[in-house]
Design an enzyme around this catalytic site. Structure first.
Site, PDB file in Angstrom:
ATOM      1  N   ASP A  93      23.962  -0.737  17.451  1.00  0.00           N
ATOM      2  CA  ASP A  93      22.691  -0.064  17.207  1.00  0.00           C
ATOM      3  C   ASP A  93      21.801  -1.006  16.397  1.00  0.00           C
ATOM      4  O   ASP A  93      22.055  -1.251  15.215  1.00  0.00           O
ATOM      5  CB  ASP A  93      22.926   1.246  16.453  1.00  0.00           C
ATOM      6  CG  ASP A  93      21.677   2.121  16.443  1.00  0.00           C
ATOM      7  OD1 ASP A  93      20.641   1.708  17.007  1.00  0.00           O
ATOM      8  OD2 ASP A  93      21.758   3.233  15.876  1.00  0.00           O
ATOM      9  N   HIS A 117      -7.248 -13.072   7.016  1.00  0.00           N
ATOM     10  CA  HIS A 117      -8.640 -12.625   6.932  1.00  0.00           C
ATOM     11  C   HIS A 117      -9.370 -13.445   5.872  1.00  0.00           C
ATOM     12  O   HIS A 117      -9.065 -13.328   4.688  1.00  0.00           O
ATOM     13  CB  HIS A 117      -8.666 -11.129   6.573  1.00  0.00           C
ATOM     14  CG  HIS A 117     -10.015 -10.502   6.714  1.00  0.00           C
ATOM     15  ND1 HIS A 117     -10.280  -9.208   6.347  1.00  0.00           N
ATOM     16  CD2 HIS A 117     -11.191 -10.993   7.189  1.00  0.00           C
ATOM     17  CE1 HIS A 117     -11.548  -8.932   6.579  1.00  0.00           C
ATOM     18  NE2 HIS A 117     -12.117  -9.999   7.083  1.00  0.00           N
ATOM     19  N   GLU A 122      25.984  -9.488   9.910  1.00  0.00           N
ATOM     20  CA  GLU A 122      26.635  -8.524  10.788  1.00  0.00           C
ATOM     21  C   GLU A 122      26.340  -8.839  12.243  1.00  0.00           C
ATOM     22  O   GLU A 122      25.297  -9.373  12.596  1.00  0.00           O
ATOM     23  CB  GLU A 122      26.168  -7.110  10.433  1.00  0.00           C
ATOM     24  CG  GLU A 122      26.823  -6.625   9.155  1.00  0.00           C
ATOM     25  CD  GLU A 122      26.338  -5.256   8.743  1.00  0.00           C
ATOM     26  OE1 GLU A 122      27.157  -4.330   8.747  1.00  0.00           O
ATOM     27  OE2 GLU A 122      25.148  -5.138   8.413  1.00  0.00           O
ATOM     28  N   TYR A 129     -10.103  -0.346   2.135  1.00  0.00           N
ATOM     29  CA  TYR A 129      -9.883  -0.521   3.575  1.00  0.00           C
ATOM     30  C   TYR A 129      -9.565   0.781   4.286  1.00  0.00           C
ATOM     31  O   TYR A 129      -8.798   1.597   3.789  1.00  0.00           O
ATOM     32  CB  TYR A 129      -8.725  -1.500   3.831  1.00  0.00           C
ATOM     33  CG  TYR A 129      -9.166  -2.924   4.015  1.00  0.00           C
ATOM     34  CD1 TYR A 129     -10.056  -3.268   5.031  1.00  0.00           C
ATOM     35  CD2 TYR A 129      -8.706  -3.933   3.189  1.00  0.00           C
ATOM     36  CE1 TYR A 129     -10.467  -4.582   5.213  1.00  0.00           C
ATOM     37  CE2 TYR A 129      -9.109  -5.257   3.359  1.00  0.00           C
ATOM     38  CZ  TYR A 129      -9.988  -5.570   4.376  1.00  0.00           C
ATOM     39  OH  TYR A 129     -10.381  -6.861   4.547  1.00  0.00           O
ATOM     40  N   HIS A 160      -3.145  -9.956   5.852  1.00  0.00           N
ATOM     41  CA  HIS A 160      -2.610  -8.614   6.075  1.00  0.00           C
ATOM     42  C   HIS A 160      -1.284  -8.736   6.822  1.00  0.00           C
ATOM     43  O   HIS A 160      -1.203  -9.447   7.822  1.00  0.00           O
ATOM     44  CB  HIS A 160      -3.555  -7.780   6.948  1.00  0.00           C
ATOM     45  CG  HIS A 160      -4.863  -7.448   6.307  1.00  0.00           C
ATOM     46  ND1 HIS A 160      -5.005  -6.429   5.403  1.00  0.00           N
ATOM     47  CD2 HIS A 160      -6.099  -7.988   6.440  1.00  0.00           C
ATOM     48  CE1 HIS A 160      -6.273  -6.358   5.005  1.00  0.00           C
ATOM     49  NE2 HIS A 160      -6.962  -7.301   5.617  1.00  0.00           N
ATOM     50  N   ASP A 209       0.784  -1.228   0.000  1.00  0.00           N
ATOM     51  CA  ASP A 209       0.000   0.000   0.000  1.00  0.00           C
ATOM     52  C   ASP A 209       0.816   1.280   0.000  1.00  0.00           C
ATOM     53  O   ASP A 209       0.257   2.352  -0.256  1.00  0.00           O
ATOM     54  CB  ASP A 209      -0.997  -0.002   1.160  1.00  0.00           C
ATOM     55  CG  ASP A 209      -2.260  -0.795   0.842  1.00  0.00           C
ATOM     56  OD1 ASP A 209      -2.590  -0.936  -0.360  1.00  0.00           O
ATOM     57  OD2 ASP A 209      -2.937  -1.266   1.770  1.00  0.00           O
ATOM     58  N   GLU A 214      23.040 -11.170  12.561  1.00  0.00           N
ATOM     59  CA  GLU A 214      21.901 -11.073  11.640  1.00  0.00           C
ATOM     60  C   GLU A 214      21.511 -12.432  11.057  1.00  0.00           C
ATOM     61  O   GLU A 214      20.385 -12.604  10.604  1.00  0.00           O
ATOM     62  CB  GLU A 214      22.219 -10.076  10.513  1.00  0.00           C
ATOM     63  CG  GLU A 214      22.164  -8.630  10.968  1.00  0.00           C
ATOM     64  CD  GLU A 214      22.444  -7.631   9.849  1.00  0.00           C
ATOM     65  OE1 GLU A 214      22.170  -6.440  10.043  1.00  0.00           O
ATOM     66  OE2 GLU A 214      22.941  -8.051   8.771  1.00  0.00           O
ATOM     67  N   HIS A 257      -7.382 -13.457   2.366  1.00  0.00           N
ATOM     68  CA  HIS A 257      -6.154 -12.679   2.208  1.00  0.00           C
ATOM     69  C   HIS A 257      -5.437 -12.558   3.536  1.00  0.00           C
ATOM     70  O   HIS A 257      -6.022 -12.708   4.598  1.00  0.00           O
ATOM     71  CB  HIS A 257      -6.465 -11.292   1.634  1.00  0.00           C
ATOM     72  CG  HIS A 257      -7.470 -10.509   2.425  1.00  0.00           C
ATOM     73  ND1 HIS A 257      -8.824 -10.765   2.360  1.00  0.00           N
ATOM     74  CD2 HIS A 257      -7.316  -9.506   3.301  1.00  0.00           C
ATOM     75  CE1 HIS A 257      -9.459  -9.941   3.169  1.00  0.00           C
ATOM     76  NE2 HIS A 257      -8.580  -9.160   3.765  1.00  0.00           N
TER      77      HIS A 257
END
Lengths: 765, 765
Positions: free
Chosen positions: A655, A666, A649, A451, A501, A370, A550, A499
């Site tokens: 950070d 849904h 990493e 929506y 979300h 979206d 990661e 669907h």
């Protein structure tokens, strides 16, 4: 480049009679003024506080604030002066022109921002991003440019915003730049079967104003007739019809389709006809007593939070934060401080996927991202007394698109409320202690096509912040024929197309500095032999596990909440040795938070942020966003492929940034007609202090009472300055006048096939 | 029977200075009258409705209603007349007497109840259950008897309530009937180490009024010194001290302990000292603006629901239900109807487990089953303006224990409220439609010892019902030494002892009759080759799976909400062929709903209902409850072993019952001091219509508005009779007077070892 592989169904046939999904015909009037809230302001009783000011002064300039109208205008003007760009004014631009679509702020690098916010450094230079559509070429594309510094001066320059992508280039191919040709193509194709359409659908789709049908995907009234085209290239004379689909039977030529239709055993399906069922007005027997006005919240003694309107800076109790608003993602929060320390550097939506599935090619190939349409343009004015309490504080927001600066008035509301349950209570043999749970909410609502997404950021006295998304509005639906494996039949000839979300949030937490670690505290069953017992016992333990790289940083929420997920500063233990941190946990919903499909044929390389519940990455100034509004033009070759953020990493005391999904699976049922309701379509996560302070922070509020008693009755009522509201409230005076609603013209998204997306900027600005 | 295996640590040493956990010393005054709400009633403005009545008339007698005082008295009198029971009046009874502990209603058989409710059958005979403690024997036990029919007449009889158990007998052994002996034993044991206690703890524990310490488990101030006793049998001269524990070192004799203590390398741990940190009063800097009264909800135009006070029957919008209240489980709902059809026959708590773990024997061996203490006795008066809105409707409730009928006044509240977000909204290019989300809540709060459990049943206009539990109050904690694997250190010498909450609810759903089926609608990733595409696509489907047998009926909530759990009536499809049903889903929380440990050494055979998220059984009049309040006396040989309900019976279109857990894994951190807060300690499930009606039921409300507009502004404001509240509200007049609080004396639970539980009725009734 051959793009036929990406072309499945460019268009389709469905109904668009006047109804909830009528196409935009009205002129845009985003910035129209309203007097709605002025009435409320006049009627609001004066504060009884002699010291508290509802006006805040931001301690630092809001370096995240949206571009001003002047800044946007100067950027546009600057770009038009760059002759090599060959720009046409947006208002005059056609499919074969180059035009500026969007201008927005390039969020400052965190490095620079922290230097300014924390270390007395200079205000970071401001830069704009300009999203330009290049149509004056056989291979149309879009490209983002960075422009600045602002204000525009002789030292300002522009450059392709390549560093903000993972593809290495800010360019993305537009495979469907010719909407005008496509509209005509669709009409030409359907004209060849006008008699069949008349027979099957009892109507026409010729492009005329008195048509019964439109050729379109998203609606409550699909009719189940589809055709497939290869629309590769910009010369529509070379486009090819590739077949027809009806009742799950595919006909590779019109002749084949016509022959089948002519045969006596051709199965014709029921029509999906509109009537009052598609409207959302009151219907059914009135409830007893419902003519009586229900309970309502009032704010009798004035506002208890402070706003710097110009800097979009807010203070409530021990929290403070800055607001900004972008075209792509709407409302965002920056530099959320709690008791003077930053806990979140950035909090905001990244992307919202609605991934459909179905027997037909439209449902099967639909997966909205979206931000393509943008949450900013559709974040319309809110209605006091409905969308937000009548006493809410409203803010405006501005975005810049199609070379127009548009201000939504009163599209963000801020309010305190009592959520209807206490923060704390305890009774003992000699006292009862009770603490109110007054929360502070920041809300905006974006109607992206069918929506309505409502976004809440809720701050609480215990130091927690809850992020909530709710969905209402119209479902996208499918024709009912044979769609049973993909949804329920919800009306005469309608299937509630299933669907998922998945809405991704960036949560850049900074706990006592930027050097943080993500830890799992796991509650695990164990067998233990203790010195005081002769038997091995079946019990449980708390096990601490760090996510240090990661490679291990794509997480699912554990079943039965068996793991606590924390962001801690391992180098900042509290006085008892426990690292200070915040916990992150789901708080509402339970119907799913990430995509079912892990390798979607529709989203291709653009789904990386939606396949898990939660991700952790090392913060980088080049990895600012999980998705890109232009990814939808070519999901197989996205500008930002979130998976590329994961390059082994270290996440150990560095950070880190969380990327977290909310959402739901849904499968619409009859109760989704006419509209999905917020009550059962909501999802949320909450962050809350975890060994962060030395006690419960809500102990600081005055809004508590202790009642001491013994067998003779109450001995003492202890209050702390938080008395119950008093005085008279004139409810009539604070009634909103709905006639003053601005009436922002709602626009809507058009059908699209993510395997062959097209430029929809005309309607979405 | 040798019970030494069940004896681990019968007692332990910890601090009980005056603090939040002071032991009950005050006389009981449950039924003391209060005038608190009368003030509110007088100040409440009159309703502006001319037709709506807040008084309901129950269509049928409430056959579930608690025993009246007269009924209870007559049952007690009847039993005292049965000489073979050899009863002593409860007030006079000691450890070697037989006495009635509890009298309550035997809930009517569902078969009989439905005959009455639905088919014009007779009112079912009423029967009481009497729980009797038999102490006049070397092997003390408790036994439940059924007494009736009521009112007591010559035809009334009594019998052991064996059929309501799975063990086949309503008797359960009480291994610790001699609290007086135990108290003395504990003092005698500690007297032998008074010098060590003085050295280690700097205080005394002699049983004197000026003691510094009590010998006790549950508190915020444990000191980490434990001793182990074998207290098998009723002759305390035969009891044996089996060792001492300090700092995770076990000494099997006092001499060994003394010798270690005398040695120079004996490690002494810090003391866990009380001060203001254990109080819940306001502390810390006041928030800016917090002296201003916060927003408050008002009900300006009167109550919009109806109550039959005598029958405890309630009607709100399209819902109606009956209320009852029991000693064991507090508030319960029966015969919940929606639009005239029953959707739930019975909804209520079954049991609440709080299962601890720790390095020390107290934490390791603690797993409360709170119906042992009962939710009824601790469901105290609620405070308007804090516990419930000032305009709430309050009800009383009664329970009968220790031969006293006790009425809690105003301990159940009913109220409408606006939860702060809409039911529905949608904006389009020409209109904006908004519907309020007014909900109706039934609430009670039980303070069972340290924890305050708040129970909400929330009804919504879309036909959904949410059941919410929240916990506040004091944590049970552990001494800090070496307890790191079981919790965080949260204070100088304190560990927040980790524990699991699992609260089991019975949800006896009846969808259009009793013949129902539980189905899973699964959202699953699939690979599909469609006729309109040349490629296999990665997409998803909806797969329906029935749970047809009790063998498959112990379920976990799926990760990522991948399955929808429904109760449907497969024989009652809607007009589109979809079976009408209700969906059951988690709605709040996310920190776990069932126990971590699946084979607890503490709970033994009494944990069957808490090891999974959700269970389905075939309804039987003999399988009414998942647990029994007396299970805690002997968890290895429980009266009701929930696992025994599962005997391979068919669940296919039959009367099914759901047993569902709420809860959380709770590892208290510093923010749990002084009290856990409701905001992050809540869990809920919601049932909602699923293809049950043909559209969204909230369309029937008047509380909506549609604003039509075009580019010229608002053209029409369409309302449906649900105008905004009007008139003047005098907030001063509706302020509650906290001085009128009744001050029910809060009692608390004592430490216990479930491997050797003891009769705690002295303090709990």
């Amino acid at each position: 480049m051959l793009v036929s592989a990406a072309v499945v169904f460019s268009s389709l046939l469905s109904c668009a009679v006047a109804g909830p999904h009528a196409r935009l015909k009205s002129p845009k009037n985003w910035a129209k003024k309203t007097a709605l809230m002025e009435v409320l302001a006049a009627a609001s009783p004066p504060s009884n506080s002699t010291t508290f000011s509802p006006v805040a002064v931001a301690p630092k300039a809001n370096i995240f604030i949206s571009l001003t109208d002047d800044e946007a205008a100067s950027v546009i003007s600057f770009l038009h002066n760059q002759t090599e760009l060959n720009l046409t004014a947006a208002a005059d631009a056609g499919a074969w022109d180059n035009a500026i679509e969007v201008v927005d702020l390039v969020q400052p690098n965190k490095t620079d921002a922290l230097e300014y916010l924390d270390n007395g450094g200079a205000v970071p230079d401001r830069f704009a991003v300009a999203r330009i559509a290049f149509g004056a070429t056989d291979e149309p594309y879009l490209q983002d440019f960075i422009v600045g510094p602002l204000p525009i001066s002789n030292s300002s320059t522009y450059a392709s915003l390549d560093w903000a992508t993972t593809s290495g280039s800010a360019k993305i191919r537009n495979h469907n730049a010719d909407e005008d040709l496509l509209t005509q193509w669709n009409l030409d194709v359907t004209a060849t079967v006008a008699d069949i359409i008349l027979d099957l659908l009892n109507g026409t789709a010729t492009g005329s104003d008195d048509d019964d049908f439109d050729i379109w995907g998203e609606t409550l009234l699909p009719q189940g007739l589809f055709f497939k085209s290869d629309i590769t290239g910009r010369d529509s004379s070379k486009w090819q019809l590739q077949g027809w689909l009806y009742g799950d039977v595919f006909y590779s030529t019109t002749e084949e389709f016509r022959q089948a239709w002519s045969s006596p055993d051709f199965v014709k399906y029921d029509l999906n006809l509109p009537s009052s069922w598609i409207g959302s007005d009151q219907t059914g027997d009135f409830f007893p007593g419902d003519n009586i006005a229900p309970p309502i919240a009032v704010q009798p003694n004035g506002q208890r939070f402070s706003v710097d309107e110009e800097q979009k800076y807010v203070e409530w109790m021990d929290f403070s934060f800055y607001i900004t608003f972008t075209r792509d993602t709407g409302l965002r929060l920056f530099d959320i401080k709690y008791k003077g320390d930053r806990i979140i550097y950035e909090l905001g939506l990244q992307e919202a996927i609605a991934h459909y599935a179905g027997l037909d090619p439209v449902q099967s190939a639909t997966s909205y991202m979206d931000t393509f349409y943008g949450f900013g343009p559709y974040a319309f004015e809110l209605v006091p007394g409905f969308d937000c309490p009548t006493y809410s504080h409203f803010l405006n927001a501005t975005f810049h698109a199609a070379e127009v600066s548009t201000t939504h008035r009163n599209n963000i509301c801020l309010f305190e409320s009592d959520p209807g349950y206490l923060m704390q209570r305890h009774s003992s043999s000699n006292y009862l202690a009770l603490t109110k749970n007054i929360v502070f909410t920041l809300r905006s609502v974006s109607t992206v096509g069918n929506y309505d997404y409502s976004f809440d950021y809720v701050f609480a006295l215990d130091g927690s912040i809850e992020t909530i998304v709710r969905a209402s509005g119209y479902i996208q639906s499918a024709f009912y024929a044979k769609n049973n494996d993909y949804g329920y039949q919800v009306h005469d000839a309608l299937s509630g197309s299933m669907h998922d979300h998945a809405l991704n949030w960036k949560v850049d937490m900074d706990i006592l500095g930027t050097e943080n670690t993500f830890v799992k505290h796991k509650i695990v069953p164990v067998q233990v032999k203790y010195p005081w017992s002769n038997n091995t016992r079946s019990t449980m333990q708390l096990q601490r596990e760090r996510v240090e790289n990661e490679d291990d940083a794509k997480l699912y929420w554990p079943r039965n909440g068996a793991d606590m997920f924390l962001v801690e500063n391992s180098d900042q233990p509290n006085k008892y040795g426990e690292p200070r941190g915040y916990k992150i946990a789901p708080s509402r919903g339970g119907a799913g938070m990430h995509l079912t499909i892990q390798n979607s044929s529709v989203l291709l390389k653009s789904q990386g942020f939606a396949t898990h519940g939660l991700y952790i990455t090392k913060q980088k100034d080049t990895e600012v966003r999980a998705s890109h509004a232009n990814n939808d033009y070519d999901p197989g070759h996205p500008l930002i492929d979130f998976d590329a953020f994961f390059d082994s990493e270290s996440l150990n005391q560095t950070d880190i940034v969380l990327w977290l999904n909310l959402g739901m699976h849904h499968v619409p049922h009859t109760g989704d007609l006419p509209n999905t309701v917020f009550t059962t379509a909501q999802s949320a996560f909450i962050i809350s202090p975890h060994n962060y302070l030395l006690n419960d922070a809500s102990r600081a509020t005055r809004q508590m009472v202790r009642i001491d008693y013994n067998s003779s009755g109450v001995q003492l009522v202890k209050e702390f300055g938080g008395k119950m509201p008093s005085g008279m409230v004139n409810l009539t005076a604070i009634q909103p006048n709905f006639n003053n609603y601005e009436g922002d013209i709602a626009t809507r998204k058009f059908p699209y096939d993510p395997l062959h997306p097209y430029n929809d900027t005309e309607s979405i600005v």
